[in-house]
Design a protein around this motif. Sequence first.
Motif, PDB file in Angstrom:
ATOM      1  N   LEU A  90      42.547  -1.939  52.179  1.00  0.00           N
ATOM      2  CA  LEU A  90      43.170  -0.997  52.019  1.00  0.00           C
ATOM      3  C   LEU A  90      41.371   0.358  51.658  1.00  0.00           C
ATOM      4  O   LEU A  90      40.292  -0.498  51.731  1.00  0.00           O
ATOM      5  N   THR A  91      41.594   1.433  52.701  1.00  0.00           N
ATOM      6  CA  THR A  91      40.628   2.266  51.837  1.00  0.00           C
ATOM      7  C   THR A  91      40.550   3.389  51.279  1.00  0.00           C
ATOM      8  O   THR A  91      41.529   3.068  50.422  1.00  0.00           O
ATOM      9  N   ASN A  96      40.543  -4.756  48.667  1.00  0.00           N
ATOM     10  CA  ASN A  96      41.888  -5.706  48.816  1.00  0.00           C
ATOM     11  C   ASN A  96      41.455  -6.427  50.023  1.00  0.00           C
ATOM     12  O   ASN A  96      42.188  -6.275  50.578  1.00  0.00           O
ATOM     13  N   VAL A  97      40.094  -6.127  49.931  1.00  0.00           N
ATOM     14  CA  VAL A  97      39.462  -7.044  51.534  1.00  0.00           C
ATOM     15  C   VAL A  97      39.747  -7.876  51.476  1.00  0.00           C
ATOM     16  O   VAL A  97      38.905  -8.814  50.401  1.00  0.00           O
ATOM     17  N   ARG A 111      44.649   3.667  52.541  1.00  0.00           N
ATOM     18  CA  ARG A 111      44.696   3.402  53.844  1.00  0.00           C
ATOM     19  C   ARG A 111      45.038   1.918  53.740  1.00  0.00           C
ATOM     20  O   ARG A 111      44.493   1.731  53.609  1.00  0.00           O
ATOM     21  N   ARG A 112      45.842   1.273  55.288  1.00  0.00           N
ATOM     22  CA  ARG A 112      45.784   0.655  55.749  1.00  0.00           C
ATOM     23  C   ARG A 112      45.412   0.325  56.526  1.00  0.00           C
ATOM     24  O   ARG A 112      45.535   0.760  57.297  1.00  0.00           O
ATOM     25  N   ASP A 165      46.857   2.033  59.276  1.00  0.00           N
ATOM     26  CA  ASP A 165      47.297   3.379  59.685  1.00  0.00           C
ATOM     27  C   ASP A 165      45.241   3.567  59.773  1.00  0.00           C
ATOM     28  O   ASP A 165      45.378   4.334  60.892  1.00  0.00           O
ATOM     29  N   VAL A 166      44.876   2.832  59.649  1.00  0.00           N
ATOM     30  CA  VAL A 166      43.870   1.966  60.069  1.00  0.00           C
ATOM     31  C   VAL A 166      43.014   1.370  61.011  1.00  0.00           C
ATOM     32  O   VAL A 166      43.787  -0.061  60.218  1.00  0.00           O
ATOM     33  N   ALA A 167      42.850   1.462  62.181  1.00  0.00           N
ATOM     34  CA  ALA A 167      42.671  -0.050  62.653  1.00  0.00           C
ATOM     35  C   ALA A 167      41.453   0.301  63.717  1.00  0.00           C
ATOM     36  O   ALA A 167      40.440   0.780  64.786  1.00  0.00           O
TER      37      ALA A 167
END
Length: 236
Positions: free
Chosen positions: A153-154, A136-137, A158-159, A192-194
């Motif tokens: 999404l990883t 979903n990139v 994770r978002r 969740d991941v930035a």
Amino acid sequence: MLLRDSEVARQVRVYLLDMEYLARTQPVEKPAPTDVTSLDDRIDQRITHILGKTVVPMFNALIETSGEHSRELIALRAGVQRIERRLHQHHARLQRLEGVRDDRPAVGVMAAMDGMNGRTFEHHIAKLLRRDGCTNVVVQGGHGDRGVDIIALTANGRRLVAQCKRFAPYLSITSPDVQKFIGSAKVLYGADVALYVATCPFTPEALNIAAEAGITAVHRGVLEEWSAGEPLRILE
């Protein structure tokens, strides 16, 4: 208790065992040349195909028709889906480690990025995310992006959000730059991941603030390794 007493669960267990047997004994539909793809690799692909195309839909049908054991079946389905995701990740990692690295730029990794415009650079980062299993990139850089250029999404759900800065290598990302991104990533997007990705270094203070806030600073050196094929640990 469920596996011992439930007829539905017993049928699910028998079906899974049958599918594993078929995966390991029947040839794949389009077998790869034996000198390129190992037997274990083909077995992993076959099992993954069966889990995604047969077992999970079967669980969906059972959940709809089995009110008494629906909660247990949902938990079993979630376990199967986790196994499927891990097999996908394992397969992708083996391809990176053992396969022919056509995606690895031989020379001039950073020179190529230095020659990109901002939009092309964002799409380059999006391509790296997809390579490392993200789904979903979406590249949304531009007016109205609220300080985030890419959302995704990883591989484990994770978002993720990313800010991409294609700056000259003699410039630096400063602490106010990182602080602004923290607000966008954590408050507006609940990430969740930035990732703060830049073609230049970060100041020491900017690195400290990023670490304290849970921001992954992908500076010039890390970016070069990532573009050359080394996956980001935060994405694993």
